[in-house]
Write a protein that holds these residues in place. Structure first.
Motif, PDB file in Angstrom:
ATOM      1  N   UNK A 118      -7.002 -47.169 -20.949  1.00 15.93           N
ATOM      2  CA  UNK A 118      -5.924 -48.038 -20.473  1.00 15.93           C
ATOM      3  C   UNK A 118      -4.908 -47.236 -19.655  1.00 15.93           C
ATOM      4  N   UNK A 119      -5.028 -45.929 -19.655  1.00 21.94           N
ATOM      5  CA  UNK A 119      -4.101 -45.065 -18.934  1.00 21.94           C
ATOM      6  C   UNK A 119      -4.886 -43.989 -18.199  1.00 21.94           C
ATOM      7  N   UNK A 120      -4.189 -43.196 -17.428  1.00 18.18           N
ATOM      8  CA  UNK A 120      -4.810 -42.085 -16.714  1.00 18.18           C
ATOM      9  C   UNK A 120      -4.380 -40.778 -17.352  1.00 18.18           C
ATOM     10  N   UNK A 121      -5.224 -39.789 -17.254  1.00 20.04           N
ATOM     11  CA  UNK A 121      -4.868 -38.449 -17.705  1.00 20.04           C
ATOM     12  C   UNK A 121      -3.739 -37.945 -16.814  1.00 20.04           C
ATOM     13  N   UNK A 122      -2.628 -37.544 -17.421  1.00 21.82           N
ATOM     14  CA  UNK A 122      -1.475 -37.117 -16.636  1.00 21.82           C
ATOM     15  C   UNK A 122      -0.668 -36.076 -17.411  1.00 21.82           C
ATOM     16  N   UNK A 123       0.338 -35.549 -16.759  1.00 23.24           N
ATOM     17  CA  UNK A 123       1.234 -34.606 -17.422  1.00 23.24           C
ATOM     18  C   UNK A 123       2.084 -35.294 -18.483  1.00 23.24           C
ATOM     19  N   UNK A 124       2.257 -36.603 -18.374  1.00 20.79           N
ATOM     20  CA  UNK A 124       3.081 -37.341 -19.338  1.00 20.79           C
ATOM     21  C   UNK A 124       2.396 -37.500 -20.696  1.00 20.79           C
ATOM     22  N   UNK A 125       1.075 -37.597 -20.711  1.00 20.48           N
ATOM     23  CA  UNK A 125       0.385 -37.831 -21.972  1.00 20.48           C
ATOM     24  C   UNK A 125      -0.383 -36.607 -22.481  1.00 20.48           C
ATOM     25  N   UNK A 126      -0.093 -35.466 -21.935  1.00 17.79           N
ATOM     26  CA  UNK A 126      -0.823 -34.260 -22.317  1.00 17.79           C
ATOM     27  C   UNK A 126       0.043 -33.269 -23.075  1.00 17.79           C
ATOM     28  N   UNK A 127      -0.640 -32.385 -23.795  1.00 17.96           N
ATOM     29  CA  UNK A 127       0.000 -31.248 -24.451  1.00 17.96           C
ATOM     30  C   UNK A 127      -0.807 -30.014 -24.097  1.00 17.96           C
ATOM     31  N   UNK A 128      -0.139 -28.988 -23.603  1.00  9.84           N
ATOM     32  CA  UNK A 128      -0.775 -27.718 -23.267  1.00  9.84           C
ATOM     33  C   UNK A 128       0.008 -26.630 -23.986  1.00  9.84           C
ATOM     34  N   UNK A 129      -0.700 -25.793 -24.750  1.00  8.81           N
ATOM     35  CA  UNK A 129      -0.054 -24.727 -25.517  1.00  8.81           C
ATOM     36  C   UNK A 129      -0.581 -23.389 -25.022  1.00  8.81           C
ATOM     37  N   UNK A 130       0.334 -22.477 -24.739  1.00 11.00           N
ATOM     38  CA  UNK A 130      -0.019 -21.129 -24.293  1.00 11.00           C
ATOM     39  C   UNK A 130       0.633 -20.121 -25.216  1.00 11.00           C
ATOM     40  N   UNK A 169      -1.600 -17.145 -21.863  1.00  8.82           N
ATOM     41  CA  UNK A 169      -2.997 -17.557 -22.008  1.00  8.82           C
ATOM     42  C   UNK A 169      -3.062 -18.913 -22.715  1.00  8.82           C
ATOM     43  N   UNK A 170      -3.921 -19.767 -22.234  1.00  8.55           N
ATOM     44  CA  UNK A 170      -4.097 -21.093 -22.804  1.00  8.55           C
ATOM     45  C   UNK A 170      -4.673 -20.975 -24.214  1.00  8.55           C
ATOM     46  N   UNK A 171      -4.029 -21.602 -25.194  1.00  5.89           N
ATOM     47  CA  UNK A 171      -4.529 -21.556 -26.570  1.00  5.89           C
ATOM     48  C   UNK A 171      -4.945 -22.931 -27.088  1.00  5.89           C
ATOM     49  N   UNK A 172      -4.406 -24.003 -26.520  1.00  8.26           N
ATOM     50  CA  UNK A 172      -4.785 -25.343 -26.957  1.00  8.26           C
ATOM     51  C   UNK A 172      -4.384 -26.354 -25.884  1.00  8.26           C
ATOM     52  N   UNK A 173      -5.091 -27.475 -25.842  1.00 10.28           N
ATOM     53  CA  UNK A 173      -4.759 -28.537 -24.904  1.00 10.28           C
ATOM     54  C   UNK A 173      -5.381 -29.836 -25.382  1.00 10.28           C
ATOM     55  N   UNK A 174      -4.709 -30.936 -25.121  1.00 10.27           N
ATOM     56  CA  UNK A 174      -5.231 -32.261 -25.414  1.00 10.27           C
ATOM     57  C   UNK A 174      -4.327 -33.298 -24.764  1.00 10.27           C
ATOM     58  N   UNK A 175      -4.820 -34.521 -24.718  1.00  2.68           N
ATOM     59  CA  UNK A 175      -4.030 -35.635 -24.181  1.00  2.68           C
ATOM     60  C   UNK A 175      -4.125 -36.801 -25.148  1.00  2.68           C
ATOM     61  N   UNK A 176      -3.015 -37.479 -25.374  1.00  4.61           N
ATOM     62  CA  UNK A 176      -3.018 -38.690 -26.184  1.00  4.61           C
ATOM     63  C   UNK A 176      -3.302 -39.852 -25.243  1.00  4.61           C
ATOM     64  N   UNK A 177      -4.426 -40.519 -25.483  1.00  3.94           N
ATOM     65  CA  UNK A 177      -4.886 -41.585 -24.588  1.00  3.94           C
ATOM     66  C   UNK A 177      -4.941 -42.922 -25.307  1.00  3.94           C
ATOM     67  N   UNK A 178      -4.747 -43.998 -24.547  1.00  4.95           N
ATOM     68  CA  UNK A 178      -4.872 -45.364 -25.063  1.00  4.95           C
ATOM     69  C   UNK A 178      -6.181 -45.953 -24.551  1.00  4.95           C
ATOM     70  N   UNK A 179      -6.945 -46.557 -25.448  1.00  2.00           N
ATOM     71  CA  UNK A 179      -8.232 -47.139 -25.108  1.00  2.00           C
ATOM     72  C   UNK A 179      -8.246 -48.620 -25.444  1.00  2.00           C
ATOM     73  N   UNK A 180      -8.783 -49.418 -24.537  1.00  2.00           N
ATOM     74  CA  UNK A 180      -8.977 -50.848 -24.783  1.00  2.00           C
ATOM     75  C   UNK A 180     -10.338 -51.016 -25.453  1.00  2.00           C
TER      76      UNK A 180
END
Length: 118
Positions: free
Chosen positions: A61-73, A78-89
């Motif tokens: 229901x949404x697009x992958x964006x900087x608003x719904x993502x989490x990036x941990x360094x 160095x990148x240690x974790x990443x994910x996005x909270x997404x809404x699905x219909x």
């Protein structure tokens, strides 16, 4: 027509198509490949149906964006974790053990856009 053998591949293939479309839409920024190791479990339909709490056909229901993502360094950047909270219909439910799936879901997807669009 959906068959029991094709169903487990439907969601991953849908996400693959989604990522391909998103990649084409967001091509204006340079991307960098980041190699990561991972593991996954593979299920046949019978064991998936026994193990899964929910099996559903869904669409984002949404697009992958900087608003719904989490990036941990880490402190070195160095990148240690990443994910996005997404809404699905929810389009179709094949299994709902708790009987409360509703018309939409929120998931944490193992994808994200970093501040550098990587």
């Amino acid at each position: 027509m959906l068959t029991k053998k094709r169903l487990p591949w439907l969601i991953p293939i849908s996400f693959a198509v989604l990522f391909a479309v998103l990649f084409l839409l967001l091509r204006q920024a340079p991307y960098k490949d980041i190699a990561l190791e991972g593991s996954y479990k593979e299920y046949d339909y019978k064991s998936l149906k026994e193990t899964a709490t929910i099996i559903a056909l869904v669409e984002p229901m949404d697009s992958l964006s900087k608003k719904n993502r989490t990036v941990v360094s880490n402190v070195n950047g160095a990148l240690t974790d990443f994910y996005a909270k997404r809404r699905l219909k929810v389009l179709k439910v094949f299994k709902d053990a708790d009987k409360n799936i509703g018309s939409s879901l929120s998931i944490l997807e193992r994808a994200a856009i970093s501040d550098q669009n990587e």
